[in-house]
Design a protein around this motif. Sequence first.
Motif, PDB file in Angstrom:
ATOM      1  N   GLY A  55      12.192   7.628  -2.621  1.00  0.00           N
ATOM      2  CA  GLY A  55      11.756   6.248  -2.791  1.00  0.00           C
ATOM      3  C   GLY A  55      10.801   5.816  -1.699  1.00  0.00           C
ATOM      4  O   GLY A  55      11.230   5.435  -0.614  1.00  0.00           O
ATOM      5  N   ASN A 107       6.499   1.956  -3.927  1.00  0.00           N
ATOM      6  CA  ASN A 107       7.271   1.616  -5.129  1.00  0.00           C
ATOM      7  C   ASN A 107       7.871   0.218  -5.063  1.00  0.00           C
ATOM      8  O   ASN A 107       8.334  -0.302  -6.079  1.00  0.00           O
ATOM      9  CB  ASN A 107       8.407   2.616  -5.341  1.00  0.00           C
ATOM     10  CG  ASN A 107       7.905   3.970  -5.781  1.00  0.00           C
ATOM     11  OD1 ASN A 107       6.718   4.145  -6.047  1.00  0.00           O
ATOM     12  ND2 ASN A 107       8.791   4.938  -5.863  1.00  0.00           N
ATOM     13  N   ASN A 108       7.903  -0.372  -3.874  1.00  0.00           N
ATOM     14  CA  ASN A 108       8.453  -1.714  -3.714  1.00  0.00           C
ATOM     15  C   ASN A 108       7.377  -2.776  -3.594  1.00  0.00           C
ATOM     16  O   ASN A 108       7.654  -3.937  -3.332  1.00  0.00           O
ATOM     17  CB  ASN A 108       9.339  -1.755  -2.463  1.00  0.00           C
ATOM     18  CG  ASN A 108      10.542  -0.860  -2.618  1.00  0.00           C
ATOM     19  OD1 ASN A 108      10.478   0.316  -2.288  1.00  0.00           O
ATOM     20  ND2 ASN A 108      11.599  -1.382  -3.175  1.00  0.00           N
ATOM     21  N   CYS A 123      -0.740   3.310  -3.850  1.00  0.00           N
ATOM     22  CA  CYS A 123      -0.406   1.892  -4.045  1.00  0.00           C
ATOM     23  C   CYS A 123      -0.673   1.454  -5.479  1.00  0.00           C
ATOM     24  O   CYS A 123       0.068   0.647  -6.032  1.00  0.00           O
ATOM     25  CB  CYS A 123      -1.189   1.030  -3.074  1.00  0.00           C
ATOM     26  SG  CYS A 123      -0.728   1.354  -1.375  1.00  0.00           S
ATOM     27  N   GLY A 146       2.350   2.638  -7.334  1.00  0.00           N
ATOM     28  CA  GLY A 146       3.635   2.038  -6.991  1.00  0.00           C
ATOM     29  C   GLY A 146       3.735   0.559  -7.267  1.00  0.00           C
ATOM     30  O   GLY A 146       4.797   0.052  -7.617  1.00  0.00           O
ATOM     31  N   SER A 147       2.621  -0.159  -7.146  1.00  0.00           N
ATOM     32  CA  SER A 147       2.679  -1.618  -7.174  1.00  0.00           C
ATOM     33  C   SER A 147       2.876  -2.161  -8.582  1.00  0.00           C
ATOM     34  O   SER A 147       2.595  -1.494  -9.571  1.00  0.00           O
ATOM     35  CB  SER A 147       1.377  -2.188  -6.597  1.00  0.00           C
ATOM     36  OG  SER A 147       0.281  -1.743  -7.391  1.00  0.00           O
ATOM     37  N   LYS A 148       3.331  -3.416  -8.646  1.00  0.00           N
ATOM     38  CA  LYS A 148       3.542  -4.056  -9.948  1.00  0.00           C
ATOM     39  C   LYS A 148       2.224  -4.549 -10.529  1.00  0.00           C
ATOM     40  O   LYS A 148       2.078  -4.636 -11.736  1.00  0.00           O
ATOM     41  CB  LYS A 148       4.542  -5.195  -9.803  1.00  0.00           C
ATOM     42  CG  LYS A 148       5.937  -4.650  -9.490  1.00  0.00           C
ATOM     43  CD  LYS A 148       7.007  -5.712  -9.496  1.00  0.00           C
ATOM     44  CE  LYS A 148       8.342  -5.100  -9.087  1.00  0.00           C
ATOM     45  NZ  LYS A 148       8.287  -4.442  -7.735  1.00  0.00           N
ATOM     46  N   THR A 187      -3.071   3.371 -13.744  1.00  0.00           N
ATOM     47  CA  THR A 187      -2.415   2.683 -12.632  1.00  0.00           C
ATOM     48  C   THR A 187      -3.269   1.532 -12.089  1.00  0.00           C
ATOM     49  O   THR A 187      -2.911   0.931 -11.096  1.00  0.00           O
ATOM     50  CB  THR A 187      -2.110   3.663 -11.476  1.00  0.00           C
ATOM     51  OG1 THR A 187      -3.350   4.158 -10.953  1.00  0.00           O
ATOM     52  CG2 THR A 187      -1.274   4.848 -11.949  1.00  0.00           C
ATOM     53  N   PRO A 218       8.647   4.404  -9.496  1.00  0.00           N
ATOM     54  CA  PRO A 218       8.608   2.946  -9.302  1.00  0.00           C
ATOM     55  C   PRO A 218       9.612   2.279 -10.243  1.00  0.00           C
ATOM     56  O   PRO A 218       9.766   2.701 -11.392  1.00  0.00           O
ATOM     57  CB  PRO A 218       7.167   2.590  -9.701  1.00  0.00           C
ATOM     58  CG  PRO A 218       6.382   3.846  -9.496  1.00  0.00           C
ATOM     59  CD  PRO A 218       7.327   4.968  -9.805  1.00  0.00           C
ATOM     60  N   GLY A 219      10.299   1.278  -9.731  1.00  0.00           N
ATOM     61  CA  GLY A 219      11.269   0.557 -10.569  1.00  0.00           C
ATOM     62  C   GLY A 219      12.654   1.172 -10.582  1.00  0.00           C
ATOM     63  O   GLY A 219      13.572   0.643 -11.212  1.00  0.00           O
TER      64      GLY A 219
END
Lengths: 517, 517
Positions: A365, A369-370, A407, A410-412, A442, B46-47
């Motif tokens: 992790g 990812n956060n 990034c 991983g990012s939303k 992505t 991710p998630g």
Amino acid sequence: MKNILGREVPDFIEGYGSVKHYEGAFARAGKPSKRAEVRIPKGAAPGGRKLCENLGEALDKLPLRDGMTVSFHHHLRNGDFVTNMVMEEIGKRGYKDIHVAASGLFACHGPLVPLIEDGTITQISVSTFGAGPVPQAISAGKLKKPVILRSHGGRPRAIENGEMHIDIAFIASPSCDEMGNINGSQGKSACGCLSYSYADAEFADYVVAVTDTLVPYPNTPVEISQNLVDYVAVVDAIGDPAGIASGATKVTEDPAKLAVAETAAELLDRAGYIRQGMSFQTGAGGISLAVAAGIRKRMLRDGISGSFGSGGIHGYFTRMLEEGLLRALWDVQCFDLEAIEHLARHDPRHLIMSGSLYGNPENKGCVVNNLDIMILGGFEVDTDFNLNVITGSNGVIMSASGGNEDCAAGSKISLVVSSLMKKGGRCIIREKVTTITTPGDTVDGIVTDKGIAINPRRADLVEKLKDSGLPIVDIHELLRMGDELGAVKDHPEFGERIVGVVEYRDGTVIDVVHQVL
Amino acid sequence: MKNILGREVPDFIEGYGSVKHYEGAFARAGKPSKRAEVRIPKGAAPGGRKLCENLGEALDKLPLRDGMTVSFHHHLRNGDFVTNMVMEEIGKRGYKDIHVAASGLFACHGPLVPLIEDGTITQISVSTFGAGPVPQAISAGKLKKPVILRSHGGRPRAIENGEMHIDIAFIASPSCDEMGNINGSQGKSACGCLSYSYADAEFADYVVAVTDTLVPYPNTPVEISQNLVDYVAVVDAIGDPAGIASGATKVTEDPAKLAVAETAAELLDRAGYIRQGMSFQTGAGGISLAVAAGIRKRMLRDGISGSFGSGGIHGYFTRMLEEGLLRALWDVQCFDLEAIEHLARHDPRHLIMSGSLYGNPENKGCVVNNLDIMILGGFEVDTDFNLNVITGSNGVIMSASGGNEDCAAGSKISLVVSSLMKKGGRCIIREKVTTITTPGDTVDGIVTDKGIAINPRRADLVEKLKDSGLPIVDIHELLRMGDELGAVKDHPEFGERIVGVVEYRDGTVIDVVHQVL
């Protein structure tokens, strides 16, 4: 063969080897993996001495050989002396066929070019490049083997799982004691944290701390500890402070760019990403910081307090921390003096993370990812939202992925924020990008001064923004506008020879770079 | 066969395997070694969610099996709930033949005894024991396989080089966020640092953070980071603060013990060890702290400022840091509330070190190698200066090596400081010790109320002290005095069965412990 993004990538590349083809941004996510066995060629005994009076003495003690892989980190950025110093000495000693596994190389590394030309250096791996003589020499076909371009997460992944074995890691050490306890935040060449070198220190056969600031034992704090270090070599200077960090990173003052940034912040707000506990990352560019300013304004307006800012840390982030708008910073490198000075104050909320913790997709992790919001930079975006952060439109290597693809994955939400027309009259949107670094799967959108294009894959985002009044258009429309504005089109002539292999963060090959004739 | 210390150790031990025989304290120093490959059974995407509402949910997700090795740390000391909680749940689920690889077990771990009796637990490895039901059960022959006793440096050595593979590490986590960023210095069960668990977190297949204090992401500071953690299990309480740390460690008030400590400090001074830049380690016992007090007094008198205090950190050390008598602390566990509170203040001079950095003899330089003075505890010393910190004279396991043998080997001078006659009328000097933990080659002397014996191996020390006026005698003379004072002699009856294997820090077997009939 053509890979799933339509790029022509052979199954075997001379000087690189067999190719694992890219199969999608998350094709390998969640799979089993490993961290490789580490050799400890020589343990320590009480009374052992690591200190070498100069670099030469350390090199005398090391099992140098032709074909070895030596590694360097780039936290001294364009002020680094260590890479040149070590490689010139290795060159003088007549070793050939060296693989330079640097986390990054900058314009200051021009002295490596003669070593490339004389066969001392025949291979280079990097995860970031500053435009300059080395990537130019590579694009011109001077390096014997293709450069391997990895992301900031992909590099530690390759080191940790054994794909890239390092024989000797040379760690530029702003402060160090005689046993090899290192930190980057003190000393005359202080640069902040040394995150990108952590994997090198842990997995290399031999580790040499190269320092210009020897401090009494034990050094405090400790980033890389003595149990990983074989030798400490003292030199006059490891870097030029003027090149290490810009004095201060500043929000752009260009009204057009400010307007784009404001649009991006508004988009993020309308789409619900500026909310309690949010996290975000921006580069240190003026336009990225302007987006940060727009985010900050909305946080203050709505009484929002965020979670963390991450990646390269700059004064804008440290000030948001001090204002209470962010609870923490995850720092992988310090972009400016403000960040370096803040790190040196030992605020526990200013967390240092390794490159692996930052972006390695194979661990349990990574921090990306956060991440909620990622503001991406880049040279070109194609109509499938694939992003190029490696080659200029003239085909010459100018940069490398850095944390871009980590990034984005991983990012939303990940947004490219840019003027539509770049310097030299080129449009950022292209039918096909020169090189794919970051797959369109992505990249969620691009915000420009002429309109916003949202990746159709993000139907949720399109839906949320449909009544926002924001100037949302199809990406082909942006391409057309560029043409109307007389976008300059380059037609670089490429040779057959592959001079660069672009690894996606999971170790598959997403694209290749050809020699520019 | 008899090993070089004259101890009868077979070449093969049932339930342990082939024996590498002890060949001298430094026989393996400086040799090549390795860190083992680490499996990552499941990467992250991710998630991904790690949070489990309770321990049961985490156990449901783990590939539990008969014969697995599960590990625990002992920073919650005699207040730990986690080991019992996890093992009871594993027992309920019917798994058998489990290896409990704890860094330490205390009196509070009595609930493990029924699990030993019913075959849930058939093997135990530890590096520290508090006297109590578990070691008693082992000495009585209840555990199927022999307990493996390692030092604080030997345990991470065995984990890191692959000799002891951990399937699942359960990390008692005083504070943790939902991604598994852990620190030990905050939360209702704060215990200071978590150093002994770092190797477990890094090398286990699966890592579970068990916490009673879930904090917002990201936790600050971070000791064990999210890239190493698979699951976070939330429970009501991980420990009882009353058992975690004594309120304050105090210098002894017993005049006889104070006198011994004063003699030890005077010896160190006369022999030249109390000097600028000196470093030292003491336990938290009243007599050890009194030696520290004697050292401090001389430092103040002579204007000496030291380098570091190391090992288990207590208020005496943190106060010496604040007074400027020490430049830094190398902390591997917090012995009292003062140390815990000091660590929570994030003073960069208060360094946390892993167990491997502390004492692993196979890495590139552990901290004990930089230690000047070590004050050792122990139950028995023989006339060859071999030290027993494992079994009481009745043959029952009472403790384990902890850092004793690591520091004795690394330090420039190591002294046992003790009353000659111990509780129960036993003399600390014995012709032969019940069990050898720390070889005499690494023990430089013993200071008692009836005289000082210097190891003849340290001719330099004998020479330095010959005109000191200190009461230096032959160690056989101390033994004779004990006899004159009517020393109680135990004659425990041992069975054939080996119930404990004492590994020296380098992984060789230095001694074995037999069942007490």
